[in-house]
Design a protein around this motif. Structure first.
Motif, PDB file in Angstrom:
ATOM      1  N   PHE A 148       0.834  -1.204   0.000  1.00 20.56           N
ATOM      2  CA  PHE A 148       0.000   0.000   0.000  1.00 20.56           C
ATOM      3  C   PHE A 148       0.865   1.248   0.000  1.00 20.56           C
ATOM      4  O   PHE A 148       0.589   2.224  -0.713  1.00 20.56           O
ATOM      5  CB  PHE A 148      -0.916  -0.006   1.227  1.00 20.56           C
ATOM      6  N   THR A 149       1.942   1.225   0.785  1.00 19.15           N
ATOM      7  CA  THR A 149       2.851   2.368   0.839  1.00 19.15           C
ATOM      8  C   THR A 149       3.599   2.526  -0.471  1.00 19.15           C
ATOM      9  O   THR A 149       3.763   3.640  -0.986  1.00 19.15           O
ATOM     10  CB  THR A 149       3.845   2.188   1.992  1.00 19.15           C
ATOM     11  N   TYR A 150       4.064   1.414  -1.040  1.00 21.54           N
ATOM     12  CA  TYR A 150       4.834   1.452  -2.280  1.00 21.54           C
ATOM     13  C   TYR A 150       4.005   2.019  -3.423  1.00 21.54           C
ATOM     14  O   TYR A 150       4.457   2.916  -4.140  1.00 21.54           O
ATOM     15  CB  TYR A 150       5.303   0.038  -2.620  1.00 21.54           C
ATOM     16  N   TYR A 151       2.799   1.510  -3.610  1.00 22.77           N
ATOM     17  CA  TYR A 151       1.958   1.978  -4.709  1.00 22.77           C
ATOM     18  C   TYR A 151       1.300   3.319  -4.408  1.00 22.77           C
ATOM     19  O   TYR A 151       0.782   3.974  -5.317  1.00 22.77           O
ATOM     20  CB  TYR A 151       0.897   0.928  -5.031  1.00 22.77           C
ATOM     21  N   GLY A 152       1.299   3.717  -3.139  1.00 25.98           N
ATOM     22  CA  GLY A 152       0.692   5.000  -2.780  1.00 25.98           C
ATOM     23  C   GLY A 152       1.634   6.177  -2.892  1.00 25.98           C
ATOM     24  O   GLY A 152       1.263   7.306  -2.558  1.00 25.98           O
TER      25      GLY A 152
ATOM     26  N   TYR B  97       2.700   7.874  -5.443  1.00 29.77           N
ATOM     27  CA  TYR B  97       2.321   8.939  -6.363  1.00 29.77           C
ATOM     28  C   TYR B  97       1.202   9.804  -5.800  1.00 29.77           C
ATOM     29  O   TYR B  97       1.105  10.989  -6.120  1.00 29.77           O
ATOM     30  CB  TYR B  97       1.944   8.326  -7.710  1.00 29.77           C
ATOM     31  N   GLY B  98       0.365   9.221  -4.940  1.00 29.82           N
ATOM     32  CA  GLY B  98      -0.631  10.038  -4.251  1.00 29.82           C
ATOM     33  C   GLY B  98       0.029  11.056  -3.342  1.00 29.82           C
ATOM     34  O   GLY B  98      -0.416  12.205  -3.252  1.00 29.82           O
ATOM     35  N   GLY B  99       1.117  10.653  -2.679  1.00 31.99           N
ATOM     36  CA  GLY B  99       1.862  11.586  -1.834  1.00 31.99           C
ATOM     37  C   GLY B  99       2.522  12.687  -2.628  1.00 31.99           C
ATOM     38  O   GLY B  99       2.550  13.848  -2.207  1.00 31.99           O
TER      39      GLY B  99
ATOM     40  N   HIS C  25      11.609   5.235  -6.425  1.00 30.09           N
ATOM     41  CA  HIS C  25      10.866   5.166  -5.161  1.00 30.09           C
ATOM     42  C   HIS C  25      11.727   5.631  -3.992  1.00 30.09           C
ATOM     43  O   HIS C  25      11.229   5.764  -2.868  1.00 30.09           O
ATOM     44  CB  HIS C  25      10.365   3.742  -4.913  1.00 30.09           C
TER      45      HIS C  25
END
Length: 214
Positions: free
Chosen positions: A24-28, A30-32, A131
């Protein structure tokens, strides 16, 4: 000990929910990045937001140049037991399997419409790790808001960095290349922005004067 050994040892000793949290953190990420852009545009000014986007794009450009010279994929691509031992419940497994399959088909010149189609989830670059690089840029530009920057830094250190390794996306050397890429991108973005400001001061835009009615 290498990244693959560390990742598979962790998979056998840690609960699966921990790896789903890492996913969840890895794919999230770009939201950040978008959240920092919104903050920069709304709480600072347009020039600050443009400089942030410029740093991100420069970072991508550097990564593409490096990849064109040293094309490398992550540890998952050469792990002999990856497909047989990796948990199928993780999204990363299916993404990595698809990337390896498509890379092998491209290498064999087995070109089909499915192989050459560009999908948002396709990502081959290992060196440098974006990343690692992109969050550093986001934290740098979030520094005017110290609490937000500290929050982002905490997530970065506690979850994002472990996810890059434990999900077998990158090697350790990709970390160091990611740091170097981020600092170079920030330096270039700052230098370009200062040059633009200097040029505006030396060559101000002409002020239009409304025509007189007389």
């Amino acid at each position: 000990v290498n990244v693959t050994d560390i990742a598979h040892w962790s998979l056998s000793h840690l609960p699966i929910w921990f790896f789903k949290l890492l996913e969840f953190t890895y794919y999230g990420l770009y939201g950040g990045l978008i959240a920092v852009l919104v903050l920069a545009a709304l709480l600072r000014n347009q020039q600050f937001a443009v400089k942030y986007v410029r740093a991100l794009l420069i970072c991508y450009a550097i990564a593409l140049v490096v990849y064109s010279v040293l094309p490398a994929k992550g540890p998952y691509s050469i792990c002999p037991i990856h497909l047989s031992s990796y948990p199928r419940s993780l999204i990363a497994f299916w993404n990595q399997e698809a990337l390896v399959m498509r890379a092998r088909m491209l290498w064999a010149h087995n070109i089909t419409s499915a192989v050459i189609a560009v999908n948002p989830e396709d990502y081959y670059i290992s060196l440098p790790s974006l990343h690692v690089a992109l969050p550093i840029i986001a934290i740098w530009f979030a520094r005017p808001w110290k609490r937000i920057a500290l929050f982002l830094l905490s997530i970065y250190v506690l979850l994002l960095l472990p996810s890059v390794l434990l999900l077998e996306w990158h090697y350790l050397v990709d970390f160091f290349a990611g740091f170097a890429t981020a600092f170079l991108a920030i330096w270039l973005a700052e230098k370009i922005s200062r040059a633009e400001i200097k040029d505006e001061l030396l060559h101000p835009a002409p002020v239009s004067v409304p025509a007189s009615n007389y």
